[in-house]
Design an enzyme around this catalytic site. Sequence first.
Site, PDB file in Angstrom:
ATOM      1  N   ASP A  89       0.846  -1.203   0.000  1.00 42.99           N
ATOM      2  CA  ASP A  89       0.000   0.000   0.000  1.00 42.99           C
ATOM      3  C   ASP A  89       0.878   1.248   0.000  1.00 42.99           C
ATOM      4  O   ASP A  89       2.055   1.205   0.391  1.00 42.99           O
ATOM      5  CB  ASP A  89      -0.980   0.007   1.182  1.00 42.99           C
ATOM      6  CG  ASP A  89      -0.309   0.011   2.546  1.00 42.99           C
ATOM      7  OD1 ASP A  89       0.740  -0.650   2.687  1.00 42.99           O
ATOM      8  OD2 ASP A  89      -0.825   0.679   3.465  1.00 42.99           O
ATOM      9  N   ASP A 100       9.005   3.928  -1.172  1.00 48.66           N
ATOM     10  CA  ASP A 100       8.309   3.386   0.015  1.00 48.66           C
ATOM     11  C   ASP A 100       7.073   2.630  -0.410  1.00 48.66           C
ATOM     12  O   ASP A 100       6.001   3.194  -0.472  1.00 48.66           O
ATOM     13  CB  ASP A 100       7.965   4.540   0.957  1.00 48.66           C
ATOM     14  CG  ASP A 100       7.350   4.075   2.261  1.00 48.66           C
ATOM     15  OD1 ASP A 100       7.390   2.863   2.541  1.00 48.66           O
ATOM     16  OD2 ASP A 100       6.832   4.916   3.000  1.00 48.66           O
ATOM     17  N   GLU A 144      -0.032  -0.859   5.857  1.00 50.01           N
ATOM     18  CA  GLU A 144       1.065  -0.320   6.662  1.00 50.01           C
ATOM     19  C   GLU A 144       0.913   1.178   6.796  1.00 50.01           C
ATOM     20  O   GLU A 144       1.150   1.754   7.843  1.00 50.01           O
ATOM     21  CB  GLU A 144       2.413  -0.653   6.027  1.00 50.01           C
ATOM     22  CG  GLU A 144       3.594  -0.529   6.997  1.00 50.01           C
ATOM     23  CD  GLU A 144       4.228   0.862   7.006  1.00 50.01           C
ATOM     24  OE1 GLU A 144       5.089   1.106   7.868  1.00 50.01           O
ATOM     25  OE2 GLU A 144       3.865   1.695   6.157  1.00 50.01           O
ATOM     26  N   GLU A 145       0.501   1.825   5.698  1.00 47.19           N
ATOM     27  CA  GLU A 145       0.401   3.285   5.692  1.00 47.19           C
ATOM     28  C   GLU A 145      -0.902   3.757   6.316  1.00 47.19           C
ATOM     29  O   GLU A 145      -1.058   4.944   6.607  1.00 47.19           O
ATOM     30  CB  GLU A 145       0.505   3.813   4.249  1.00 47.19           C
ATOM     31  CG  GLU A 145       1.795   3.426   3.516  1.00 47.19           C
ATOM     32  CD  GLU A 145       3.003   4.182   4.030  1.00 47.19           C
ATOM     33  OE1 GLU A 145       2.899   4.877   5.059  1.00 47.19           O
ATOM     34  OE2 GLU A 145       4.078   4.054   3.408  1.00 47.19           O
ATOM     35  N   GLU A 180      11.833  -1.269   4.380  1.00 48.33           N
ATOM     36  CA  GLU A 180      11.531   0.167   4.464  1.00 48.33           C
ATOM     37  C   GLU A 180      12.721   0.995   3.959  1.00 48.33           C
ATOM     38  O   GLU A 180      13.874   0.563   4.074  1.00 48.33           O
ATOM     39  CB  GLU A 180      11.219   0.560   5.912  1.00 48.33           C
ATOM     40  CG  GLU A 180       9.842   0.142   6.384  1.00 48.33           C
ATOM     41  CD  GLU A 180       8.713   0.846   5.649  1.00 48.33           C
ATOM     42  OE1 GLU A 180       8.896   2.002   5.235  1.00 48.33           O
ATOM     43  OE2 GLU A 180       7.661   0.219   5.464  1.00 48.33           O
ATOM     44  N   HIS A 228       6.681   9.656   0.519  1.00 47.49           N
ATOM     45  CA  HIS A 228       5.476  10.401   0.912  1.00 47.49           C
ATOM     46  C   HIS A 228       5.455  11.803   0.301  1.00 47.49           C
ATOM     47  O   HIS A 228       4.649  12.632   0.693  1.00 47.49           O
ATOM     48  CB  HIS A 228       5.335  10.509   2.449  1.00 47.49           C
ATOM     49  CG  HIS A 228       5.141   9.183   3.136  1.00 47.49           C
ATOM     50  ND1 HIS A 228       4.456   9.052   4.319  1.00 47.49           N
ATOM     51  CD2 HIS A 228       5.539   7.936   2.804  1.00 47.49           C
ATOM     52  CE1 HIS A 228       4.442   7.774   4.685  1.00 47.49           C
ATOM     53  NE2 HIS A 228       5.107   7.081   3.782  1.00 47.49           N
TER      54      HIS A 228
HETATM   55 ZN   LIG Z   1       6.857   2.078   4.118  1.00 51.71          ZN
END
Ligand SMILES: [Zn+2]
Length: 374
Positions: free
Chosen positions: A67, A98, A130-131, A159, A345
């Site tokens: 995700d 990521d 996870e996010e 990660e 992000h």
């Molecule tokens: Zn991540």
Amino acid sequence: MNPVALAQALIRCPSITPADAGALDVLTDALAPMGFTIERPQFGAIGNLVASRGSGTRRLAFAGHTDVVPTGEPAAWSVDPFAAVIIDGALIGRGAADMKGAIAAFVTAASRYLDGGGDGALSFIVTGDEEGQAVDGTARLMPWLADRGWLPAAALVGEPTSTARVGDTIKIGRRGSINGWLSVEGRQGHVAYPTRADNPITRLVRVLARLQAEPLDAGTAWFEPSNFEVTRIEGGEPVANNLIPAEARARFNIRFNDLHSAISLEAWLRAAAEAEGARASWDIRCSGEAFRTEPGPLSAALVGAVEAATAATPTFSTGGGTSDARFIREYCPVIELGLVGTTMHQVDEAVPVVDLHTLTDIYAAFLDRWFAQG
Ligand SMILES: [Zn+2]
């Protein structure tokens, strides 16, 4: 197999939590022909994937998530965030760093290891949560694996831990994190008659000042100092200016090292409130305790792999936020290494194509070393 093509196929699935958008199908299609048995446990709205092959006591798991976080305003991107285009040697797209790039690198490394005659026991533990809330992902997959006797002996999380060059930083632990509200009760009254009231704002400010006055610790050999941070204060009537309110509240976060736990920190908060004579109550949520994986065979294999693939020695770190390693460490030793995380992000998240190949080399060397230890 090529990590770049696989990373592109994954990025082209717009898997913003909780959507999967075909990402786990891409992974299934890559792993099944390599001899992996695929399970797709569904928890709530979340799709997850467990792939395993081989047997033995040194089972190594690669753990990660397909995700991604939302793109923000797509117009802010210089390209379509889910087109996975390559410009000037960089693969651009949401999830490139990521962490779809790292998943692609590990699948490719596994294929290289198996093609070379390797037969170690390998697993993939991949979640689509996870996010987001991170409740229907790794937190549930680990007990699910334990119930079936499928737990790995060690795990590598992909990660984006690297800071300037791929492989320069390995995470061997993470700080803990607590979010909470502290509420202080007083007695409502008229500002002109303060002796008939008990101002909770005054008491709250004193409690917060006391909590800030003394550092929790000075840090350890492996961790930064723990930190208490106030993020919001509420209290009083928005309109009336002659009223002492009955209650005041503060929201806070504590990032803490392994000298503390959620329980010890709650006691610390309570003691500060008592010292100020405040009638206080707490609402505390711990999203992960601090942990550290002792240096051992797992870190030795990974350090050796980085040195072999990049001719540089990585440093160990416990900095940054939390990750799904917090759910894995209760079951087996866990360590983290992935791509350079500077654009994660962000708008125009990107990873140099050459980094995908370097990370694949590191992971492949890591597989060789880990199974050679057995
Ligand atoms: Zn991540």
